[in-house]
Design a protein around this motif. Structure first.
Motif, PDB file in Angstrom:
ATOM      1  N   LYS A  61       0.881  -1.184   0.000  1.00  0.00           N
ATOM      2  CA  LYS A  61       0.000   0.000   0.000  1.00  0.00           C
ATOM      3  C   LYS A  61       0.903   1.214   0.000  1.00  0.00           C
ATOM      4  O   LYS A  61       1.654   1.444   0.943  1.00  0.00           O
ATOM      5  CB  LYS A  61      -0.894   0.011   1.243  1.00  0.00           C
ATOM      6  N   ILE A  62       0.858   1.967  -1.087  1.00  0.00           N
ATOM      7  CA  ILE A  62       1.776   3.096  -1.193  1.00  0.00           C
ATOM      8  C   ILE A  62       1.013   4.388  -1.437  1.00  0.00           C
ATOM      9  O   ILE A  62      -0.044   4.396  -2.082  1.00  0.00           O
ATOM     10  CB  ILE A  62       2.845   2.868  -2.296  1.00  0.00           C
ATOM     11  N   ASN A  63       1.517   5.457  -0.897  1.00  0.00           N
ATOM     12  CA  ASN A  63       0.858   6.752  -1.069  1.00  0.00           C
ATOM     13  C   ASN A  63       1.872   7.892  -0.901  1.00  0.00           C
ATOM     14  O   ASN A  63       2.867   7.906  -1.600  1.00  0.00           O
ATOM     15  CB  ASN A  63      -0.361   6.868  -0.144  1.00  0.00           C
ATOM     16  N   TYR A  64       1.611   8.831  -0.003  1.00  0.00           N
ATOM     17  CA  TYR A  64       2.451  10.036   0.099  1.00  0.00           C
ATOM     18  C   TYR A  64       3.928   9.729   0.297  1.00  0.00           C
ATOM     19  O   TYR A  64       4.791  10.384  -0.266  1.00  0.00           O
ATOM     20  CB  TYR A  64       1.983  10.914   1.268  1.00  0.00           C
ATOM     21  N   ASP A  65       4.197   8.743   1.138  1.00  0.00           N
ATOM     22  CA  ASP A  65       5.573   8.427   1.473  1.00  0.00           C
ATOM     23  C   ASP A  65       6.351   7.951   0.239  1.00  0.00           C
ATOM     24  O   ASP A  65       7.486   8.372  -0.005  1.00  0.00           O
ATOM     25  CB  ASP A  65       5.562   7.335   2.564  1.00  0.00           C
ATOM     26  N   TYR A  66       5.714   7.088  -0.553  1.00  0.00           N
ATOM     27  CA  TYR A  66       6.355   6.589  -1.782  1.00  0.00           C
ATOM     28  C   TYR A  66       6.573   7.743  -2.773  1.00  0.00           C
ATOM     29  O   TYR A  66       7.635   7.869  -3.377  1.00  0.00           O
ATOM     30  CB  TYR A  66       5.500   5.472  -2.399  1.00  0.00           C
ATOM     31  N   ASN A  67       5.538   8.580  -2.922  1.00  0.00           N
ATOM     32  CA  ASN A  67       5.692   9.761  -3.792  1.00  0.00           C
ATOM     33  C   ASN A  67       6.865  10.615  -3.353  1.00  0.00           C
ATOM     34  O   ASN A  67       7.689  11.039  -4.173  1.00  0.00           O
ATOM     35  CB  ASN A  67       4.436  10.642  -3.730  1.00  0.00           C
ATOM     36  N   TYR A  68       6.916  10.876  -2.054  1.00  0.00           N
ATOM     37  CA  TYR A  68       7.941  11.763  -1.513  1.00  0.00           C
ATOM     38  C   TYR A  68       9.345  11.237  -1.822  1.00  0.00           C
ATOM     39  O   TYR A  68      10.244  12.000  -2.166  1.00  0.00           O
ATOM     40  CB  TYR A  68       7.731  11.909  -0.006  1.00  0.00           C
ATOM     41  N   HIS A  69       9.523   9.908  -1.716  1.00  0.00           N
ATOM     42  CA  HIS A  69      10.842   9.329  -1.939  1.00  0.00           C
ATOM     43  C   HIS A  69      11.184   9.145  -3.416  1.00  0.00           C
ATOM     44  O   HIS A  69      12.339   8.865  -3.743  1.00  0.00           O
ATOM     45  CB  HIS A  69      10.966   7.979  -1.211  1.00  0.00           C
ATOM     46  N   ASN A  70      10.223   9.276  -4.300  1.00  0.00           N
ATOM     47  CA  ASN A  70      10.488   8.967  -5.712  1.00  0.00           C
ATOM     48  C   ASN A  70      10.224  10.089  -6.707  1.00  0.00           C
ATOM     49  O   ASN A  70      10.655   9.991  -7.859  1.00  0.00           O
ATOM     50  CB  ASN A  70       9.694   7.724  -6.116  1.00  0.00           C
ATOM     51  N   ILE A  71       9.550  11.142  -6.283  1.00  0.00           N
ATOM     52  CA  ILE A  71       9.204  12.188  -7.260  1.00  0.00           C
ATOM     53  C   ILE A  71      10.452  12.832  -7.870  1.00  0.00           C
ATOM     54  O   ILE A  71      10.451  13.211  -9.045  1.00  0.00           O
ATOM     55  CB  ILE A  71       8.271  13.259  -6.636  1.00  0.00           C
ATOM     56  N   HIS A  72      11.538  12.903  -7.099  1.00  0.00           N
ATOM     57  CA  HIS A  72      12.741  13.520  -7.673  1.00  0.00           C
ATOM     58  C   HIS A  72      13.296  12.664  -8.808  1.00  0.00           C
ATOM     59  O   HIS A  72      13.874  13.193  -9.764  1.00  0.00           O
ATOM     60  CB  HIS A  72      13.804  13.785  -6.599  1.00  0.00           C
ATOM     61  N   ILE A  73      13.115  11.348  -8.726  1.00  0.00           N
ATOM     62  CA  ILE A  73      13.569  10.476  -9.827  1.00  0.00           C
ATOM     63  C   ILE A  73      12.662  10.670 -11.044  1.00  0.00           C
ATOM     64  O   ILE A  73      13.138  10.823 -12.172  1.00  0.00           O
ATOM     65  CB  ILE A  73      13.562   8.995  -9.412  1.00  0.00           C
ATOM     66  N   VAL A  74      11.353  10.662 -10.809  1.00  0.00           N
ATOM     67  CA  VAL A  74      10.407  10.884 -11.917  1.00  0.00           C
ATOM     68  C   VAL A  74      10.761  12.183 -12.643  1.00  0.00           C
ATOM     69  O   VAL A  74      10.887  12.213 -13.875  1.00  0.00           O
ATOM     70  CB  VAL A  74       8.953  10.953 -11.392  1.00  0.00           C
ATOM     71  N   ASN A  75      10.954  13.244 -11.881  1.00  0.00           N
ATOM     72  CA  ASN A  75      11.201  14.549 -12.503  1.00  0.00           C
ATOM     73  C   ASN A  75      12.539  14.576 -13.246  1.00  0.00           C
ATOM     74  O   ASN A  75      12.642  15.154 -14.334  1.00  0.00           O
ATOM     75  CB  ASN A  75      11.152  15.656 -11.448  1.00  0.00           C
ATOM     76  N   LYS A  76      13.545  13.949 -12.673  1.00  0.00           N
ATOM     77  CA  LYS A  76      14.841  13.899 -13.351  1.00  0.00           C
ATOM     78  C   LYS A  76      14.741  13.119 -14.662  1.00  0.00           C
ATOM     79  O   LYS A  76      15.309  13.520 -15.680  1.00  0.00           O
ATOM     80  CB  LYS A  76      15.884  13.256 -12.440  1.00  0.00           C
ATOM     81  N   ARG A  77      14.004  12.017 -14.645  1.00  0.00           N
ATOM     82  CA  ARG A  77      13.880  11.210 -15.871  1.00  0.00           C
ATOM     83  C   ARG A  77      13.088  11.945 -16.954  1.00  0.00           C
ATOM     84  O   ARG A  77      13.397  11.847 -18.144  1.00  0.00           O
ATOM     85  CB  ARG A  77      13.242   9.843 -15.572  1.00  0.00           C
ATOM     86  N   LEU A  78      12.026  12.656 -16.566  1.00  0.00           N
ATOM     87  CA  LEU A  78      11.266  13.449 -17.540  1.00  0.00           C
ATOM     88  C   LEU A  78      12.169  14.522 -18.153  1.00  0.00           C
ATOM     89  O   LEU A  78      12.161  14.744 -19.372  1.00  0.00           O
ATOM     90  CB  LEU A  78      10.053  14.110 -16.866  1.00  0.00           C
ATOM     91  N   LEU A  79      12.956  15.170 -17.307  1.00  0.00           N
ATOM     92  CA  LEU A  79      13.839  16.237 -17.761  1.00  0.00           C
ATOM     93  C   LEU A  79      14.938  15.697 -18.678  1.00  0.00           C
ATOM     94  O   LEU A  79      15.201  16.245 -19.757  1.00  0.00           O
ATOM     95  CB  LEU A  79      14.439  16.908 -16.521  1.00  0.00           C
ATOM     96  N   GLN A  80      15.578  14.608 -18.267  1.00  0.00           N
ATOM     97  CA  GLN A  80      16.622  14.016 -19.114  1.00  0.00           C
ATOM     98  C   GLN A  80      16.048  13.576 -20.451  1.00  0.00           C
ATOM     99  O   GLN A  80      16.673  13.777 -21.506  1.00  0.00           O
ATOM    100  CB  GLN A  80      17.251  12.810 -18.412  1.00  0.00           C
ATOM    101  N   ALA A  81      14.861  12.975 -20.423  1.00  0.00           N
ATOM    102  CA  ALA A  81      14.245  12.511 -21.672  1.00  0.00           C
ATOM    103  C   ALA A  81      14.013  13.686 -22.612  1.00  0.00           C
ATOM    104  O   ALA A  81      14.330  13.610 -23.811  1.00  0.00           O
ATOM    105  CB  ALA A  81      12.924  11.786 -21.384  1.00  0.00           C
ATOM    106  N   GLY A  82      13.475  14.778 -22.093  1.00  0.00           N
ATOM    107  CA  GLY A  82      13.195  15.946 -22.931  1.00  0.00           C
ATOM    108  C   GLY A  82      14.466  16.549 -23.504  1.00  0.00           C
ATOM    109  O   GLY A  82      14.539  16.879 -24.694  1.00  0.00           O
TER     110      GLY A  82
END
Ligand code: ADE
Ligand code: ZN
Ligand code: ZN
Length: 252
Positions: A219-240
């Motif tokens: 069961k994942i929610n805020y805590d998982y987001n908090y620990h992973n959003i920086h990776i999501v954002n870095k990957r979106l940025l690198q891809a672009g």
């Protein structure tokens, strides 16, 4: 009527399971536009007949509903099992082979206008996909699609959380999202543009241990987001940024 809605929901679920969600691809596309030379922008604009990179970026998911394109489905991802290096594409192809093929086609100058637009729209999409860590799968669970999780209030799976859940949870439009994350300095931008496709894939592999770091109850929610959003954002940025570099390489 009830079964109609269940059908509708399952179709929606299947569509969701395919790639960075619509906003993820649009974010990548808009970042690419922001980082491209004027010359490359002009060439791409002509091929796309004035449509933006962001708005064509989901084309390759849209055509999945047409059986005519079924053979392209395996081209959205690749497999590199843990502790191994890339063994080359399977017979049906994969995202690495597809990206290389579309680059070669676009550089050849031999495509008709329609073929050129098709290849470009596919390339735009796939550079996004390969940066989603779970699109470089471990070969065990269909890129996390088989890892069932509860994400906030809904049944989901790990792949979907990474394609769209974390991004959509920010409740930003794609342009707002880009304004938020597109802040990298020139040196880093130029360095990212130089990396090749095997580096992109290897980085996706390197993020997998953190992606799979789930509590036993799944069961994942805020805590998982908090620990992973920086990776999501870095990957979106690198891809672009890497898509911009690639399009400059093709059209400058
Ligand atoms: N099916 C099998 N592996 C997959 C992956 N890594 N991503 C999306 N779909 C898949
Ligand atoms: Zn895709
Ligand atoms: Zn996906």
């Amino acid at each position: 009527m009830k079964s109609f809605f269940i059908l509708l929901l399952s179709v929606f679920n299947v569509v969701q399971a395919l790639a960075w969600g619509q906003n993820g691809h649009r974010i990548v596309g808009q970042i690419a536009s922001n980082h491209m030379s004027a010359k490359a922008q002009k060439a791409v604009g002509a091929i796309l007949q004035g449509q933006s990179i962001a708005m064509v970026s989901n084309f390759m998911d849209e055509i999945k509903s047409d059986p005519h394109y079924d053979s392209l489905s395996p081209w959205h991802y690749c497999t590199i099992p843990d502790g191994t290096s890339y063994a080359g594409p399977p017979s049906e192809g994969d995202v690495i082979q597809a990206i290389n093929t579309y680059i070669k086609q676009l550089k050849s100058g031999k495509l008709s206008d329609i073929e050129e637009a098709f290849a470009l729209k596919c390339l735009i999409h796939l550079v996004g996909d390969i940066h989603q860590p779970l699109h470089v799968g471990n070969g065990q669970d269909k890129g996390g699609n088989e890892i069932k999780v509860t994400y906030f209030w809904e049944s989901s799976n790990l792949h979907r959380v990474w394609d769209s859940g974390i991004i959509d949870g920010q409740k930003l439009s794609y342009t707002e999202y880009v304004a938020w994350i597109d802040q990298e300095g020139t040196q880093q931008v130029n360095d990212w543009k130089k990396d090749d496709i095997m580096v992109w894939a290897g980085e996706s592999v390197s993020y997998r241990p953190q992606v799979y770091d789930l509590p036993d109850h799944k069961k994942i929610n805020y805590d998982y987001n908090y620990h992973n959003i920086h990776i999501v954002n870095k990957r979106l940025l690198q891809a672009g940024i890497r898509l911009a570099g690639l399009l400059e390489d093709i059209y400058n």
